[in-house]
Design an enzyme around this catalytic site. Structure first.
Site, PDB file in Angstrom:
ATOM      1  N   GLU A 166      15.509   1.980 -19.238  1.00  0.00           N
ATOM      2  CA  GLU A 166      16.806   1.909 -19.909  1.00  0.00           C
ATOM      3  C   GLU A 166      16.724   2.642 -21.246  1.00  0.00           C
ATOM      4  OE1 GLU A 166      19.848   0.807 -18.844  1.00  0.00           O
ATOM      5  OE2 GLU A 166      20.176   1.910 -20.682  1.00  0.00           O
ATOM      6  N   LYS A 221      10.135   7.807 -20.578  1.00  0.00           N
ATOM      7  CA  LYS A 221      10.668   6.830 -21.523  1.00  0.00           C
ATOM      8  C   LYS A 221       9.782   6.740 -22.765  1.00  0.00           C
ATOM      9  CE  LYS A 221      13.024   3.752 -23.466  1.00  0.00           C
ATOM     10  NZ  LYS A 221      13.579   2.467 -23.353  1.00  0.00           N
ATOM     11  N   CYS A 277      10.949  -0.930 -29.880  1.00  0.00           N
ATOM     12  CA  CYS A 277      10.361   0.093 -29.003  1.00  0.00           C
ATOM     13  C   CYS A 277       9.476   1.131 -29.682  1.00  0.00           C
ATOM     14  CB  CYS A 277      11.479   0.826 -28.275  1.00  0.00           C
ATOM     15  SG  CYS A 277      12.237  -0.187 -27.009  1.00  0.00           S
TER      16      CYS A 277
HETATM   17  C1  UDX Z   1      13.037  -4.602 -23.807  1.00  0.00           C
HETATM   18  C2  UDX Z   1      12.154  -3.994 -22.763  1.00  0.00           C
HETATM   19  O1  UDX Z   1      12.205  -4.718 -21.620  1.00  0.00           O
HETATM   20  C3  UDX Z   1      10.828  -3.705 -23.355  1.00  0.00           C
HETATM   21  O2  UDX Z   1       9.919  -3.195 -22.478  1.00  0.00           O
HETATM   22  C4  UDX Z   1      11.154  -2.714 -24.360  1.00  0.00           C
HETATM   23  O3  UDX Z   1      10.119  -1.921 -24.727  1.00  0.00           O
HETATM   24  C5  UDX Z   1      11.827  -3.431 -25.482  1.00  0.00           C
HETATM   25  O4  UDX Z   1      13.029  -3.855 -24.973  1.00  0.00           O
HETATM   26  P1  UDX Z   1      13.973  -6.703 -24.738  1.00  0.00           P
HETATM   27  O5  UDX Z   1      15.045  -6.949 -23.756  1.00  0.00           O
HETATM   28  O6  UDX Z   1      14.361  -6.081 -26.024  1.00  0.00           O
HETATM   29  O7  UDX Z   1      12.832  -5.866 -24.059  1.00  0.00           O
HETATM   30  O8  UDX Z   1      13.054  -7.950 -24.993  1.00  0.00           O
HETATM   31  P2  UDX Z   1      13.481  -9.435 -25.238  1.00  0.00           P
HETATM   32  O9  UDX Z   1      14.795  -9.462 -25.923  1.00  0.00           O
HETATM   33  O10 UDX Z   1      12.296 -10.061 -25.825  1.00  0.00           O
HETATM   34  O11 UDX Z   1      13.719  -9.986 -23.763  1.00  0.00           O
HETATM   35  C6  UDX Z   1      12.747 -10.232 -22.817  1.00  0.00           C
HETATM   36  C7  UDX Z   1      13.046 -11.574 -22.144  1.00  0.00           C
HETATM   37  O12 UDX Z   1      12.179 -11.756 -21.034  1.00  0.00           O
HETATM   38  C8  UDX Z   1      12.862 -12.793 -23.049  1.00  0.00           C
HETATM   39  O13 UDX Z   1      14.071 -13.501 -23.126  1.00  0.00           O
HETATM   40  C9  UDX Z   1      11.769 -13.614 -22.354  1.00  0.00           C
HETATM   41  O14 UDX Z   1      11.953 -15.000 -22.459  1.00  0.00           O
HETATM   42  C10 UDX Z   1      11.904 -13.138 -20.917  1.00  0.00           C
HETATM   43  N1  UDX Z   1      10.704 -13.357 -20.091  1.00  0.00           N
HETATM   44  C11 UDX Z   1       9.486 -12.986 -20.546  1.00  0.00           C
HETATM   45  C12 UDX Z   1      10.834 -13.924 -18.837  1.00  0.00           C
HETATM   46  O15 UDX Z   1      11.928 -14.291 -18.429  1.00  0.00           O
HETATM   47  N2  UDX Z   1       9.713 -14.084 -18.061  1.00  0.00           N
HETATM   48  C13 UDX Z   1       8.487 -13.735 -18.490  1.00  0.00           C
HETATM   49  O16 UDX Z   1       7.499 -13.915 -17.757  1.00  0.00           O
HETATM   50  C14 UDX Z   1       8.373 -13.174 -19.777  1.00  0.00           C
HETATM   51  C1  UDX Z   2      15.550   3.369 -29.332  1.00  0.00           C
HETATM   52  C2  UDX Z   2      16.035   4.580 -28.536  1.00  0.00           C
HETATM   53  O1  UDX Z   2      17.047   5.274 -29.270  1.00  0.00           O
HETATM   54  C3  UDX Z   2      16.552   4.163 -27.187  1.00  0.00           C
HETATM   55  O2  UDX Z   2      16.919   5.293 -26.421  1.00  0.00           O
HETATM   56  C4  UDX Z   2      15.491   3.366 -26.484  1.00  0.00           C
HETATM   57  O3  UDX Z   2      15.984   2.899 -25.245  1.00  0.00           O
HETATM   58  C5  UDX Z   2      15.021   2.205 -27.316  1.00  0.00           C
HETATM   59  O4  UDX Z   2      14.575   2.664 -28.589  1.00  0.00           O
HETATM   60  P1  UDX Z   2      16.710   1.458 -30.761  1.00  0.00           P
HETATM   61  O5  UDX Z   2      15.331   1.142 -31.227  1.00  0.00           O
HETATM   62  O6  UDX Z   2      17.569   0.369 -30.255  1.00  0.00           O
HETATM   63  O7  UDX Z   2      16.662   2.548 -29.589  1.00  0.00           O
HETATM   64  O8  UDX Z   2      17.515   2.149 -31.967  1.00  0.00           O
HETATM   65  P2  UDX Z   2      17.624   3.619 -32.583  1.00  0.00           P
HETATM   66  O9  UDX Z   2      19.047   3.897 -32.801  1.00  0.00           O
HETATM   67  O10 UDX Z   2      16.879   4.611 -31.792  1.00  0.00           O
HETATM   68  O11 UDX Z   2      16.952   3.430 -34.011  1.00  0.00           O
HETATM   69  C6  UDX Z   2      15.562   3.193 -34.164  1.00  0.00           C
HETATM   70  C7  UDX Z   2      15.192   3.168 -35.628  1.00  0.00           C
HETATM   71  O12 UDX Z   2      15.228   4.455 -36.211  1.00  0.00           O
HETATM   72  C8  UDX Z   2      16.104   2.290 -36.484  1.00  0.00           C
HETATM   73  O13 UDX Z   2      15.340   1.534 -37.372  1.00  0.00           O
HETATM   74  C9  UDX Z   2      16.963   3.293 -37.208  1.00  0.00           C
HETATM   75  O14 UDX Z   2      17.451   2.818 -38.432  1.00  0.00           O
HETATM   76  C10 UDX Z   2      15.994   4.440 -37.396  1.00  0.00           C
HETATM   77  N1  UDX Z   2      16.684   5.739 -37.559  1.00  0.00           N
HETATM   78  C11 UDX Z   2      17.398   6.259 -36.542  1.00  0.00           C
HETATM   79  C12 UDX Z   2      16.593   6.408 -38.773  1.00  0.00           C
HETATM   80  O15 UDX Z   2      15.950   5.938 -39.717  1.00  0.00           O
HETATM   81  N2  UDX Z   2      17.232   7.613 -38.892  1.00  0.00           N
HETATM   82  C13 UDX Z   2      17.957   8.174 -37.899  1.00  0.00           C
HETATM   83  O16 UDX Z   2      18.503   9.276 -38.105  1.00  0.00           O
HETATM   84  C14 UDX Z   2      18.056   7.469 -36.687  1.00  0.00           C
END
Ligand code: UDX
Ligand code: UDX
Length: 468
Positions: A166, A221, A277
């Site tokens: 994603e 990714k 990430c």
């Molecule tokens: C995502 C992606 O999946 C991760 O790989 C990426 O790099 C960061 O973003 P995200 O959705 O942001 O993760 O993470 P989080 O909000 O922590 O959600 C993960 C959920 O999975 C949690 O709610 C946790 O409770 C759940 N979980 C974890 C399960 O349901 N089963 C498990 O065994 C472990």
């Molecule tokens: C990122 C990727 O954009 C997305 O495609 C991937 O799926 C998950 O990781 P996210 O971490 O949610 O998404 O936010 P993003 O908008 O990418 O910002 C990441 C960080 O960089 C933030 O702390 C933001 O403030 C910073 N940033 C971004 C800057 O400092 N300057 C910029 O010009 C853009």
């Protein structure tokens, strides 16, 4: 054999799983979408009647939840039962950096992915398409396949594994999901790829659906995130040079971004990248490079992280220096705690390191964020929030508004670019600060043409623009 998909399940109701499944349910009313999580509280929050209490804040999300919830979108803790009913299972669990053991500090901790694979193996019936949604190291599909093959309970159950990372950015998740730059599907089984593509085709143009081999999809990714983070570190390194030379980072960004080969996006200098990430994925890339003996490539990416940490230290050091070399017992207002605007996520937020540095220097902090709950802020700073002499004496106050925050502050640091901060009347508000007062704008919130009078002891410092 074409696969008919009627019911899908998503393991992990977090920042990725929740919004992604909400959009699928909204765009595919004929599908039954079940979202499961081991965290019971999170599931109950997703089911909360009060939509302001959903565990994830994203503009536009609550409206979709209201439309679909308990129609074709269900949040439940019945993990096994939901997997059993499903033709397709998404794995959307977190993949944090390993904290100990082999590869500690760099490799991804895949235990939750493994757990999910074991759950699927023991509950699935018939043919199940397993989709990796979490960002995972290249070659993870192999692990999932092995677990599925060696743990399956019923000899009649079969699996195909796909990678479909994603790319949504938090704070913009709904827009990114509704109109993705691309949907990437990697796999070996053409029919499984088509089954997933057919879901996305309900709202995404065919040309935007990119089908690749599974390893390209996994590595794309990690690489995309590393490239984006690298841009942030590049522009932040230039911001420091601007401050030394009198160049202006906004002018430099505009000038370089107008080159089509460079492009205008992701050139905003700030307190460094945060979020769940970027750091984790680069660390993982570094680990993989080292594993394959590619040390120079590993060092190259290591430096992207080092510049990010340096930018945060640079900001906190600068604040201390401007306040006559000490912040002991001074009050500093922190505007914004989330890692970027429009999200309540604080994972790896630059505010954490900057606040920790200032607390260690002896400052008191007033903190305000429009969407992050006070307890979450306190939890992020838990090691450093008490004064050293009295253990029950808190050094941070969580404020309910900007007005409340500024009172008696010596300095304000703007760390998140929330819209709300753009309309602050600084000349008026700064009157309640202690003079000489400082505003450190790390997100280009205060525009040059605002002409805020600074004859009353107010000093305004802008990241990458100011060498005063
Ligand atoms: C995502 C992606 O999946 C991760 O790989 C990426 O790099 C960061 O973003 P995200 O959705 O942001 O993760 O993470 P989080 O909000 O922590 O959600 C993960 C959920 O999975 C949690 O709610 C946790 O409770 C759940 N979980 C974890 C399960 O349901 N089963 C498990 O065994 C472990
Ligand atoms: C990122 C990727 O954009 C997305 O495609 C991937 O799926 C998950 O990781 P996210 O971490 O949610 O998404 O936010 P993003 O908008 O990418 O910002 C990441 C960080 O960089 C933030 O702390 C933001 O403030 C910073 N940033 C971004 C800057 O400092 N300057 C910029 O010009 C853009």
């Amino acid at each position: 054999m074409t696969f008919k998909v009627k019911t899908i399940c998503c393991i992990g109701a977090g920042y990725v799983g929740g919004p992604t499944m909400a959009i699928i349910a909204d765009r595919c009313p004929e599908l039954m979408v079940l979202v499961v999580d081991i965290n019971k509280q999170k599931i109950s929050d997703w089911n909360n009647k009060d939509l302001s209490k959903l565990p994830v804040y994203e503009p536009g999300l609550s409206e979709i939840i209201e439309r679909c919830r308990n129609k074709n979108l269900f949040f439940t803790t019945k993990i096994m039962e939901s997997i059993k009913k499903s033709d397709m299972v998404f794995i959307s669990v977190n993949t944090p950096t390993k904290e100990y053991g082999l590869g500690a500090g760099e490799a991804s901790d895949l235990r939750y992915i493994e757990n999910s694979a074991r759950e699927i193996a023991s509950a699935a019936e018939g043919h199940t398409i397993v989709v990796e949604k979490s960002t995972i190291p290249v070659k993870t599909a192999e692990v999932i396949k092995k677990i599925l093959a060696s743990n399956q309970k019923k000899s009649t159950s079969t699996f195909s594994v796909l990678s479909s990372p994603e790319f949504l950015a938090e704070g913009n998740a709904i827009e990114d999901l509704e109109n993705p730059s691309r949907v990437l599907i990697g796999g070996e089984c053409t029919d499984a790829i088509e089954a997933l593509a057919n879901i996305y085709l309900k709202w995404v143009k065919k040309e935007k659906i990119l089908k690749t081999n599974i390893w390209s999809s996994e590595l794309s990714k990690l690489s995309a995130n590393a490239f984006l983070a690298q841009r942030v570190s590049s522009i932040n390194s230039i911001s420091a040079l601007c401050e030394k030379t009198g160049a202006n980072i906004n002018e430099v960004s505009e000038a370089i971004g107008m080159d089509d080969r460079i492009g205008a996006k992701f050139l905003n200098s700030g307190p460094g990248f945060g979020g769940s990430c970027f750091k984790k994925d680069i660390l993982n890339l570094i680990y993989i490079c080292k594993y394959y003996g590619l040390h120079e490539a590993a060092i190259y990416w290591e430096n992207v992280i080092k510049i990010n940490e340096w930018q945060q230290k640079r900001i906190s050091d600068l604040v201390v220096n401007k306040l006559f070399g000490t912040v002991i017992d001074k009050t500093i207002g922190i505007l914004g705690f989330s890692f970027k605007a429009n999200t309540n996520d604080t994972r790896e937020s630059p505010a954490i390191n900057i606040c920790k540095n200032l607390l260690e220097e002896g400052a008191f902090l007033n903190i305000y964020d429009p969407k992050v709950e006070g307890d979450k802020i306190k939890n992020n700073l838990k090691e450093v929030i008490f004064t050293s002499n009295k253990k029950n004496h808190l050094k941070i106050s969580i404020m309910a508004s900007v007005n409340e925050l500024v009172k008696n502050c010596d300095a304000i640091i703007i760390l998140t670019e929330w819209d709300e901060f753009k309309s602050i009347d600084w000349s008026n508000l700064s009157k309640s600060m202690r003079s000489p007062s400082w505003i450190f704008d790390c997100r280009d919130i205060i525009k040059e043409d605002e002409n805020i009078p600074t004859d009353n002891g107010l000093n305004i410092w802008k990241l990458g623009c100011d060498r005063k």
